[in-house]
Design a protein around this motif. Structure first.
Motif, mmCIF file in Angstrom:
data_model
loop_
_atom_site.group_PDB
_atom_site.id
_atom_site.type_symbol
_atom_site.label_atom_id
_atom_site.label_comp_id
_atom_site.label_asym_id
_atom_site.label_seq_id
_atom_site.Cartn_x
_atom_site.Cartn_y
_atom_site.Cartn_z
ATOM 1 N N ILE A 116 21.623 38.670 72.950
ATOM 2 C CA ILE A 116 21.885 38.591 71.515
ATOM 3 C C ILE A 116 22.586 37.263 71.228
ATOM 4 N N SER A 117 22.032 36.523 70.281
ATOM 5 C CA SER A 117 22.528 35.196 69.937
ATOM 6 C C SER A 117 22.522 35.033 68.423
ATOM 7 N N CYS A 118 23.278 34.067 67.933
ATOM 8 C CA CYS A 118 23.224 33.751 66.505
ATOM 9 C C CYS A 118 22.161 32.678 66.256
ATOM 10 N N THR A 119 21.801 32.494 65.016
ATOM 11 C CA THR A 119 20.878 31.424 64.648
ATOM 12 C C THR A 119 21.458 30.085 65.115
ATOM 13 N N GLY A 120 20.646 29.322 65.829
ATOM 14 C CA GLY A 120 21.090 28.029 66.338
ATOM 15 C C GLY A 120 21.890 28.125 67.622
ATOM 16 N N GLY A 121 22.133 29.333 68.123
ATOM 17 C CA GLY A 121 22.904 29.516 69.347
ATOM 18 C C GLY A 121 22.045 29.394 70.603
ATOM 19 N N GLY A 123 20.565 31.424 72.504
ATOM 20 C CA GLY A 123 19.345 32.216 72.612
ATOM 21 C C GLY A 123 18.337 31.994 71.515
ATOM 22 N N ASP A 124 18.587 31.044 70.623
ATOM 23 C CA ASP A 124 17.650 30.779 69.537
ATOM 24 C C ASP A 124 16.797 29.576 69.913
ATOM 25 N N PHE A 125 15.561 29.843 70.322
ATOM 26 C CA PHE A 125 14.648 28.779 70.729
ATOM 27 C C PHE A 125 13.660 28.412 69.621
ATOM 28 N N THR A 126 13.880 28.889 68.410
ATOM 29 C CA THR A 126 12.966 28.603 67.313
ATOM 30 C C THR A 126 12.839 27.092 67.117
ATOM 31 N N ASP A 144 22.853 37.572 63.017
ATOM 32 C CA ASP A 144 23.927 36.880 62.304
ATOM 33 C C ASP A 144 24.719 37.894 61.494
ATOM 34 N N GLY A 145 26.008 37.947 61.717
ATOM 35 C CA GLY A 145 26.887 38.837 60.961
ATOM 36 C C GLY A 145 27.036 40.205 61.610
ATOM 37 N N PRO A 146 28.116 40.901 61.253
ATOM 38 C CA PRO A 146 28.450 42.181 61.890
ATOM 39 C C PRO A 146 27.355 43.243 61.793
ATOM 40 N N PRO A 179 27.789 24.711 76.467
ATOM 41 C CA PRO A 179 28.569 25.882 76.889
ATOM 42 C C PRO A 179 29.995 25.896 76.334
ATOM 43 N N ALA A 180 30.515 24.757 75.954
ATOM 44 C CA ALA A 180 31.876 24.693 75.421
ATOM 45 C C ALA A 180 31.919 24.993 73.913
ATOM 46 N N ASP A 181 30.758 25.083 73.271
ATOM 47 C CA ASP A 181 30.696 25.314 71.829
ATOM 48 C C ASP A 181 30.648 26.811 71.496
ATOM 49 N N PRO A 182 31.648 27.313 70.774
ATOM 50 C CA PRO A 182 31.530 28.707 70.298
ATOM 51 C C PRO A 182 30.475 28.757 69.196
ATOM 52 N N THR A 183 29.580 29.734 69.278
ATOM 53 C CA THR A 183 28.507 29.827 68.287
ATOM 54 C C THR A 183 28.664 31.034 67.379
ATOM 55 N N TYR A 184 29.477 31.980 67.751
ATOM 56 C CA TYR A 184 29.769 33.119 66.872
ATOM 57 C C TYR A 184 31.165 32.936 66.338
#
Length: 184
Positions: A116-121, A123-126, A144-146, A179-184
């Motif tokens: 599970i990933s956010c948009t642009g994270g 796991g998002d290979f779009t 994206d979002g709770p 890897p150092a960037d928080p995406t959520y």
């Protein structure tokens, strides 16, 4: 070590010797417990990564049979699976169940069916890599979002997940994050 029915029945300086048992002398060998691979992707083939996007679940399953057998023969009796491609459905859950029933050869599997990933994270290979190849795959589970995250987690559990892979930061295999960037 006494093995009965494929499982260790006794261990010690002396063990029961059953009539007709095969004896293997391991005096000059090292015997260890089975290894655990805590980050495995048995359905992935890093050498042919781009070709995977156009494979069916059946093709991926057949290709994965060699991976699971090889992992077991190399001493890994348990693997923690960290996601497969979403277009293959709950393939790793099916693999785990087939191994548990003795239908295919492989290690015990603890499965997180999809990441599970956010948009642009991570796991998002779009839109990444070769568009035609990745359009088949689009992304992992992007939430994206709770509410979306809760729905994604419930879907994974309903599909047979033993645990959830949650990509809270960037990763090494995706070109748009770190890897150092928080995406959520």
């Amino acid at each position: 070590i006494l093995v009965k029915g494929g499982k260790i029945a006794e261990m010690g300086k002396k063990v029961s010797r059953l009539s007709g048992a095969q004896v293997i002398n391991l005096a000059d060998e090292m015997v260890t417990p089975g290894f655990i691979d805590c980050h495995a992707h048995p359905t992935f083939d890093p050498i042919h990564f781009m070709e995977m996007a156009s494979q069916t679940a059946s093709q991926a399953f057949v290709r994965s049979l060699a991976n699971t057998k090889l992992v077991l023969l190399n001493g890994f009796t348990t693997v923690c699976d960290l996601a497969t491609a979403p277009q293959w459905g709950f393939l790793t859950v099916d693999m785990k169940n087939a191994i548990d029933k003795g239908l295919i050869i492989g290690p015990r599997m603890i499965v997180a069916p999809h990441a599970i990933s956010c948009t642009g994270g991570h796991g998002d290979f779009t839109g990444v890599y070769i568009p035609d190849a990745w359009n088949a795959m689009k992304s992992y589970v992007v939430a994206d979002g709770p509410d979306a995250i809760q729905t994604a987690v419930r879907t994974e559990i309903k599909g047979g997940a033993d645990w959830i892979k949650y990509m809270g930061t960037g990763g090494f295999m995706s070109p748009n994050d770190d890897p150092a960037d928080p995406t959520y």
